[in-house]
Motif scaffolding. Sequence first.
Motif, PDB file in Angstrom:
ATOM      1  N   PHE A 148      35.679  37.875  32.193  1.00 46.51           N
ATOM      2  CA  PHE A 148      34.862  37.806  33.402  1.00 46.51           C
ATOM      3  C   PHE A 148      34.923  36.397  33.977  1.00 46.51           C
ATOM      4  CE2 PHE A 148      33.274  41.230  30.789  1.00 46.51           C
ATOM      5  CZ  PHE A 148      33.150  42.268  31.703  1.00 46.51           C
ATOM      6  N   HIS A 149      34.812  36.328  35.293  1.00 46.39           N
ATOM      7  CA  HIS A 149      34.964  35.058  36.005  1.00 46.39           C
ATOM      8  C   HIS A 149      34.037  35.071  37.209  1.00 46.39           C
ATOM      9  CE1 HIS A 149      36.980  32.725  39.300  1.00 46.39           C
ATOM     10  NE2 HIS A 149      36.997  31.814  38.346  1.00 46.39           N
ATOM     11  N   VAL A 150      33.265  34.004  37.342  1.00 49.40           N
ATOM     12  CA  VAL A 150      32.388  33.865  38.502  1.00 49.40           C
ATOM     13  C   VAL A 150      33.179  33.205  39.620  1.00 49.40           C
ATOM     14  CG1 VAL A 150      30.259  32.871  39.403  1.00 49.40           C
ATOM     15  CG2 VAL A 150      30.349  33.720  37.045  1.00 49.40           C
ATOM     16  N   GLY A 154      30.154  31.142  43.573  1.00 51.00           N
ATOM     17  CA  GLY A 154      29.051  31.314  42.644  1.00 51.00           C
ATOM     18  C   GLY A 154      28.220  32.558  42.850  1.00 51.00           C
ATOM     19  N   THR A 155      28.711  33.513  43.667  1.00 53.83           N
ATOM     20  CA  THR A 155      27.905  34.691  43.964  1.00 53.83           C
ATOM     21  C   THR A 155      28.492  35.987  43.440  1.00 53.83           C
ATOM     22  OG1 THR A 155      28.983  35.112  46.100  1.00 53.83           O
ATOM     23  CG2 THR A 155      27.106  33.588  46.082  1.00 53.83           C
ATOM     24  N   ARG A 156      29.785  35.977  43.070  1.00 49.52           N
ATOM     25  CA  ARG A 156      30.445  37.228  42.711  1.00 49.52           C
ATOM     26  C   ARG A 156      31.035  37.166  41.307  1.00 49.52           C
ATOM     27  NH1 ARG A 156      30.966  40.955  46.600  1.00 49.52           N
ATOM     28  NH2 ARG A 156      30.439  40.306  48.725  1.00 49.52           N
ATOM     29  N   LEU A 157      30.970  38.313  40.651  1.00 48.64           N
ATOM     30  CA  LEU A 157      31.523  38.430  39.302  1.00 48.64           C
ATOM     31  C   LEU A 157      32.812  39.235  39.348  1.00 48.64           C
ATOM     32  CD1 LEU A 157      31.106  37.917  36.244  1.00 48.64           C
ATOM     33  CD2 LEU A 157      30.050  40.190  36.128  1.00 48.64           C
ATOM     34  N   PRO A 194      29.095  42.234  42.700  1.00 44.26           N
ATOM     35  CA  PRO A 194      30.395  42.593  42.119  1.00 44.26           C
ATOM     36  C   PRO A 194      31.527  42.043  42.964  1.00 44.26           C
ATOM     37  CG  PRO A 194      29.408  44.492  43.201  1.00 44.26           C
ATOM     38  CD  PRO A 194      28.367  43.411  43.207  1.00 44.26           C
ATOM     39  N   GLY A 195      32.549  41.525  42.289  1.00 47.57           N
ATOM     40  CA  GLY A 195      33.706  40.979  42.990  1.00 47.57           C
ATOM     41  C   GLY A 195      34.919  41.851  42.802  1.00 47.57           C
ATOM     42  N   GLU A 196      35.989  41.297  42.263  1.00 46.17           N
ATOM     43  CA  GLU A 196      37.244  42.016  42.085  1.00 46.17           C
ATOM     44  C   GLU A 196      37.401  42.502  40.649  1.00 46.17           C
ATOM     45  OE1 GLU A 196      40.206  39.912  45.345  1.00 46.17           O
ATOM     46  OE2 GLU A 196      40.293  39.243  43.264  1.00 46.17           O
ATOM     47  N   LEU A 197      38.067  43.646  40.496  1.00 46.16           N
ATOM     48  CA  LEU A 197      38.543  44.113  39.202  1.00 46.16           C
ATOM     49  C   LEU A 197      40.065  44.034  39.234  1.00 46.16           C
ATOM     50  CD1 LEU A 197      38.326  45.508  36.405  1.00 46.16           C
ATOM     51  CD2 LEU A 197      38.413  47.698  37.625  1.00 46.16           C
TER      52      LEU A 197
END
Length: 262
Positions: A148-150, A154-157, A194-197
């Motif tokens: 996992f990476h922020v 600083g708002t999305r995982l 949620p960000g990118e997978l």
Amino acid sequence: MPLITTKRVYWKTATRELLWFLTGETNIRPLVLQGVRIWNEWPHARYVRDTGKAIALEDFVARIAEDEDFAMRWGDLGPVYGKQWVDWPTYEAQGDGSYRAGPGINQVAQVIASLRDNPGSRRHIIEGWNVAELDAMALPPCHKTYQFHVGADGTRLNCLLYQRSCDVALGLPFNLWSAALLTRMIAQQVGLEPGELVWAGGDTHLYLNHEALITEQLAREPRGHPRLEIMRRPDTVFDYAIEDFAVHDYTPHGPIKAPVAV
């Protein structure tokens, strides 16, 4: 959400499996009692091999559900995913040079704590590939490493999943959904969007007895844009229930059946 629409993916089944992983459970009985059948073939094959009794899969599963003692003996898969995720074994040296079991490591809880306390860390990893215990597992982990990476703002995982072995026809649709769902759950727990997978496959393969499935699926046009709604935010990532998830705008083509390769 990466929920395939060219065939129906039973997302509730995949979700129940993920929630089962998070309990650390390794016996199929809790899944069987929920009607989840995806792990049944492996203990059934072991039972037939070890006892020489040619019991039908359906009868074996029924006995797992009805007979708790039988399930304890024959329903366990060994230290598969959930055991490694939430109870990775440790060992403590004794004065006589021997070792004894120490407290297990809950990797999921550690990652969540790390995301909260040190979001810029490069060590937000959940690992399933425990070399010392591979031979004791009914199936070594296919989806093995989650990092996992922020994001920079600083708002999305974001999540990177490395999968060492991938059954494209049957496994991949479940794996994509589960990885995205786990990311959404963890993001909610740590107050991120949620960000990118990103998915990476090693040995990515199509079994010959799945050829008809893929041929039919490729002839279909994708349709719709499925959305996941998480209905509540429980106290911990281990407290979600199947009722906490709803999928909207999922209008897939019909299911396509194919045998599991054991």
